[in-house]
Design a protein around this motif. Structure first.
Motif, PDB file in Angstrom:
ATOM      1  N   MET A   1       2.538  14.133  48.098  1.00  0.00           N
ATOM      2  CA  MET A   1       2.612  13.270  46.930  1.00  0.00           C
ATOM      3  C   MET A   1       1.191  12.808  46.609  1.00  0.00           C
ATOM      4  O   MET A   1       0.459  12.404  47.503  1.00  0.00           O
ATOM      5  CB  MET A   1       3.537  12.084  47.213  1.00  0.00           C
ATOM      6  CG  MET A   1       3.800  11.242  46.006  1.00  0.00           C
ATOM      7  SD  MET A   1       5.426  10.500  45.902  1.00  0.00           S
ATOM      8  CE  MET A   1       5.243   9.032  46.870  1.00  0.00           C
ATOM      9  N   VAL A   3       0.077  10.153  45.209  1.00  0.00           N
ATOM     10  CA  VAL A   3      -0.200   8.721  45.355  1.00  0.00           C
ATOM     11  C   VAL A   3       0.513   8.200  46.593  1.00  0.00           C
ATOM     12  O   VAL A   3       1.476   8.794  47.067  1.00  0.00           O
ATOM     13  CB  VAL A   3       0.252   7.918  44.113  1.00  0.00           C
ATOM     14  CG1 VAL A   3      -0.529   8.336  42.882  1.00  0.00           C
ATOM     15  CG2 VAL A   3       1.721   8.065  43.861  1.00  0.00           C
ATOM     16  N   ALA A   8       3.366   4.221  44.430  1.00  0.00           N
ATOM     17  CA  ALA A   8       4.465   4.917  43.753  1.00  0.00           C
ATOM     18  C   ALA A   8       5.603   3.968  43.392  1.00  0.00           C
ATOM     19  O   ALA A   8       6.202   4.107  42.325  1.00  0.00           O
ATOM     20  CB  ALA A   8       4.980   6.051  44.633  1.00  0.00           C
ATOM     21  N   PHE A  66       8.947  10.048  36.111  1.00  0.00           N
ATOM     22  CA  PHE A  66       8.129   9.839  37.308  1.00  0.00           C
ATOM     23  C   PHE A  66       7.793  11.175  37.964  1.00  0.00           C
ATOM     24  O   PHE A  66       6.659  11.395  38.402  1.00  0.00           O
ATOM     25  CB  PHE A  66       8.874   8.933  38.295  1.00  0.00           C
ATOM     26  CG  PHE A  66       8.092   8.606  39.530  1.00  0.00           C
ATOM     27  CD1 PHE A  66       7.057   7.692  39.481  1.00  0.00           C
ATOM     28  CD2 PHE A  66       8.397   9.206  40.736  1.00  0.00           C
ATOM     29  CE1 PHE A  66       6.334   7.377  40.621  1.00  0.00           C
ATOM     30  CE2 PHE A  66       7.681   8.911  41.877  1.00  0.00           C
ATOM     31  CZ  PHE A  66       6.640   7.987  41.826  1.00  0.00           C
ATOM     32  N   MET A  70       4.080  12.715  38.575  1.00  0.00           N
ATOM     33  CA  MET A  70       3.577  13.124  39.882  1.00  0.00           C
ATOM     34  C   MET A  70       3.088  14.568  39.870  1.00  0.00           C
ATOM     35  O   MET A  70       2.056  14.893  40.472  1.00  0.00           O
ATOM     36  CB  MET A  70       4.664  12.949  40.956  1.00  0.00           C
ATOM     37  CG  MET A  70       5.002  11.515  41.279  1.00  0.00           C
ATOM     38  SD  MET A  70       3.605  10.582  41.934  1.00  0.00           S
ATOM     39  CE  MET A  70       3.252   9.504  40.572  1.00  0.00           C
ATOM     40  N   LEU A  73      -0.275  14.582  38.054  1.00  0.00           N
ATOM     41  CA  LEU A  73      -1.318  14.039  38.925  1.00  0.00           C
ATOM     42  C   LEU A  73      -1.676  15.018  40.038  1.00  0.00           C
ATOM     43  O   LEU A  73      -2.843  15.169  40.406  1.00  0.00           O
ATOM     44  CB  LEU A  73      -0.872  12.701  39.521  1.00  0.00           C
ATOM     45  CG  LEU A  73      -0.778  11.535  38.534  1.00  0.00           C
ATOM     46  CD1 LEU A  73      -0.248  10.293  39.242  1.00  0.00           C
ATOM     47  CD2 LEU A  73      -2.107  11.264  37.877  1.00  0.00           C
ATOM     48  N   TRP A  74      -0.675  15.706  40.568  1.00  0.00           N
ATOM     49  CA  TRP A  74      -0.919  16.680  41.632  1.00  0.00           C
ATOM     50  C   TRP A  74      -1.721  17.860  41.098  1.00  0.00           C
ATOM     51  O   TRP A  74      -2.652  18.335  41.740  1.00  0.00           O
ATOM     52  CB  TRP A  74       0.409  17.133  42.218  1.00  0.00           C
ATOM     53  CG  TRP A  74       0.262  18.154  43.284  1.00  0.00           C
ATOM     54  CD1 TRP A  74      -0.242  17.992  44.539  1.00  0.00           C
ATOM     55  CD2 TRP A  74       0.619  19.533  43.182  1.00  0.00           C
ATOM     56  NE1 TRP A  74      -0.207  19.172  45.216  1.00  0.00           N
ATOM     57  CE2 TRP A  74       0.313  20.137  44.420  1.00  0.00           C
ATOM     58  CE3 TRP A  74       1.190  20.302  42.178  1.00  0.00           C
ATOM     59  CZ2 TRP A  74       0.541  21.483  44.658  1.00  0.00           C
ATOM     60  CZ3 TRP A  74       1.422  21.651  42.417  1.00  0.00           C
ATOM     61  CH2 TRP A  74       1.101  22.213  43.641  1.00  0.00           C
TER      62      TRP A  74
END
Length: 81
Positions: A1, A3, A8, A66, A70, A73-74
């Motif tokens: 993940m 964050v 999160a 969400f 994620m 962001l990844w």
């Protein structure tokens, strides 16, 4: 993940409330619109707000938003050490 868990959780809660406020007015009819005015209540009060249904829909939509966040962001490499 991408964050930490501590980040999160507040992110998810914020997303959940933003989505809730977007979903709340969907399908709402006031007492004035439906003609079923209850004496002593505001005429703009909803007749059947269906809050449980909207809470479940909000949770599903928030999980999707969400999850997409994620993944983005990844893919951007944010949070990678």
């Amino acid at each position: 993940m991408p964050v930490s868990f501590e980040l999160a959780v507040p992110m998810f809660i914020t997303i959940w409330f933003v989505v809730l406020f977007a979903i709340l007015p969907i399908g709402i009819h006031s007492q004035r619109e439906s003609g079923t005015y209850v004496e002593g209540t505001d005429p703009g009060a909803p007749v059947n707000p269906q809050l449980l249904k909207k809470a479940l829909l909000t949770t599903v939509a928030s999980l999707i938003v969400f999850g997409v966040l994620m993944v983005v962001l990844w893919l951007c490499g944010w949070g990678a050490a």
